[in-house]
Design an enzyme around this catalytic site. Sequence first.
Site, short mmCIF file in Angstrom:
data_model
loop_
_atom_site.label_atom_id
_atom_site.label_comp_id
_atom_site.label_asym_id
_atom_site.label_seq_id
_atom_site.Cartn_x
_atom_site.Cartn_y
_atom_site.Cartn_z
CG ASP A 214 78.31 35.10 -41.91
OD1 ASP A 214 78.17 33.98 -41.40
OD2 ASP A 214 79.34 35.78 -41.75
NE ARG B 124 87.24 36.53 -35.13
CZ ARG B 124 86.26 36.94 -34.31
NH1 ARG B 124 86.54 37.47 -33.16
NH2 ARG B 124 85.01 36.81 -34.68
P1 ADP Z 1 84.44 32.99 -38.18
O1 ADP Z 1 84.77 31.55 -38.28
O2 ADP Z 1 83.45 33.28 -37.10
O3 ADP Z 1 84.07 33.58 -39.52
P2 ADP Z 1 87.06 34.26 -38.38
O4 ADP Z 1 86.83 34.78 -39.76
O5 ADP Z 1 87.70 35.18 -37.40
O6 ADP Z 1 85.74 33.76 -37.67
O7 ADP Z 1 87.97 32.96 -38.53
C1 ADP Z 1 88.29 32.17 -37.41
C2 ADP Z 1 89.64 31.55 -37.58
O8 ADP Z 1 89.63 30.65 -38.69
C3 ADP Z 1 90.79 32.49 -37.89
O9 ADP Z 1 91.28 33.16 -36.76
C4 ADP Z 1 91.82 31.52 -38.43
O10 ADP Z 1 92.40 30.76 -37.41
C5 ADP Z 1 90.92 30.60 -39.26
N1 ADP Z 1 90.88 31.07 -40.66
C6 ADP Z 1 90.14 32.07 -41.17
N2 ADP Z 1 90.37 32.24 -42.48
C7 ADP Z 1 91.29 31.31 -42.82
C8 ADP Z 1 91.96 30.97 -44.05
N3 ADP Z 1 91.70 31.60 -45.19
N4 ADP Z 1 92.85 29.95 -44.01
C9 ADP Z 1 93.11 29.30 -42.87
N5 ADP Z 1 92.51 29.57 -41.69
C10 ADP Z 1 91.61 30.56 -41.65
O1 F6P Z 2 80.89 36.35 -34.83
C1 F6P Z 2 80.80 37.39 -35.76
C2 F6P Z 2 80.72 38.68 -35.04
O2 F6P Z 2 79.76 38.52 -34.08
C3 F6P Z 2 80.44 39.91 -35.87
O3 F6P Z 2 79.10 40.17 -36.12
C4 F6P Z 2 81.13 41.00 -35.08
O4 F6P Z 2 81.48 42.08 -35.83
C5 F6P Z 2 82.33 40.29 -34.58
O5 F6P Z 2 81.97 38.94 -34.42
C6 F6P Z 2 82.95 40.86 -33.34
O6 F6P Z 2 83.83 39.94 -32.80
P1 F6P Z 2 85.01 40.24 -31.76
O7 F6P Z 2 84.66 41.48 -31.04
O8 F6P Z 2 85.05 39.02 -30.94
O9 F6P Z 2 86.22 40.40 -32.61
#
Ligand code: ADP
Ligand code: F6P
Length: 319
Positions: free
Chosen positions: A129, A72
């Site tokens: 999701d 992340r």
């Molecule tokens: P997932 O892709 O599983 O939903 P996250 O929400 O943690 O996981 O997002 C993963 C990564 O994507 C973030 O740590 C960041 O690097 C990038 N990211 C998320 N949201 C944004 C955004 N609005 N703009 C740019 N990069 C983003």
């Molecule tokens: O990938 C999504 C997810 O599995 C969520 O359901 C959960 O809350 C979260 O990731 C936990 O992620 P982490 O502990 O790696 O931050």
Amino acid sequence: MNKIGILTSGGDSPGMNAAIRAVVRTAIGNGMQVVGVEHGYRGALDKSFRDMGMRSVSDIVQRGGTILHTARCMDFHKSECQEQAIANMREAGIEGLVVIGGDGSFRGAQALSNKGFPTVGIPGTIDNDLAYTDYTIGFHTACNTCLEAIDKIRDTSSSHERFTIVEVMGRHCGDIALYTGIAGGAELIIIPEVNLTFSEIKKTLIEASQKGKTSGLVVLAEGVCGAEELMRYLQRETNLSIRATVLGHQQRGGSPSVSDRVLATRLGYHAVSLLKKDIGNRVVGVVKEKIVDFDIDEALSMPRKFRKDLYRMAEVVSQ
Ligand code: ADP
Ligand code: F6P
């Protein structure tokens, strides 16, 4: 397009490796070169790049996790970091990027596309999701992992004549809880899409007990509340024997199921076919068994899906 990058981002999911393999092999088979970007978007900022040949993805189709690692990367929310990432990728000769991840990762891909760098998103998250696709890579395997645990918990709940709350992942989306609750024969499924008060939950369990159930399972999505908190409430408010189990990160690991491997392969194959034609700003998915792609803005603005029909069915068959 002759050279593409690939990264995995956000929470990992079983089947990400199968998708990496499909992308690498399809691209090379089409005369393209592939660069692995390590640690999600962080690698694009740090120039953590590795060339990927046909054999670099051998023996990974069956492995959980992601060989490219994931992260992340908070910096990636900043416009200047996105521009830096594009400059780094262009310097390495990368002309387009495959992003495997969830909705957050897709927002990163959207930002790159808006800045003129073509991206294609592949849905890799256990949470299921993303509204535009029926399934995401890893959801099926995660459900099977939960189910294995749920079946075991059922044995001991039944022996001890108690009700057990099993907390599964899903912050905003209750699909893991919904599907595993149905498959595991839960007495009650608690998900963010359906507002249940603690007192309604208590009422349902007391009624189940009055109907002759001596034990039972409650599958709870983590986004609603903590299993411990609910357990303490029910222990205080009822005479039932109550326990709680949090399944945690085991749900994200393990060897991907047949359907996750096949889905990952189909999506990886399709993603490359788009980039090969210089088509970016897309996300790929599966709708009614067919592989589809959507504009990334359109996909991210679709209203959240919720299988109310399945939830209602579960209520009937759990009586
Ligand atoms: P997932 O892709 O599983 O939903 P996250 O929400 O943690 O996981 O997002 C993963 C990564 O994507 C973030 O740590 C960041 O690097 C990038 N990211 C998320 N949201 C944004 C955004 N609005 N703009 C740019 N990069 C983003
Ligand atoms: O990938 C999504 C997810 O599995 C969520 O359901 C959960 O809350 C979260 O990731 C936990 O992620 P982490 O502990 O790696 O931050």
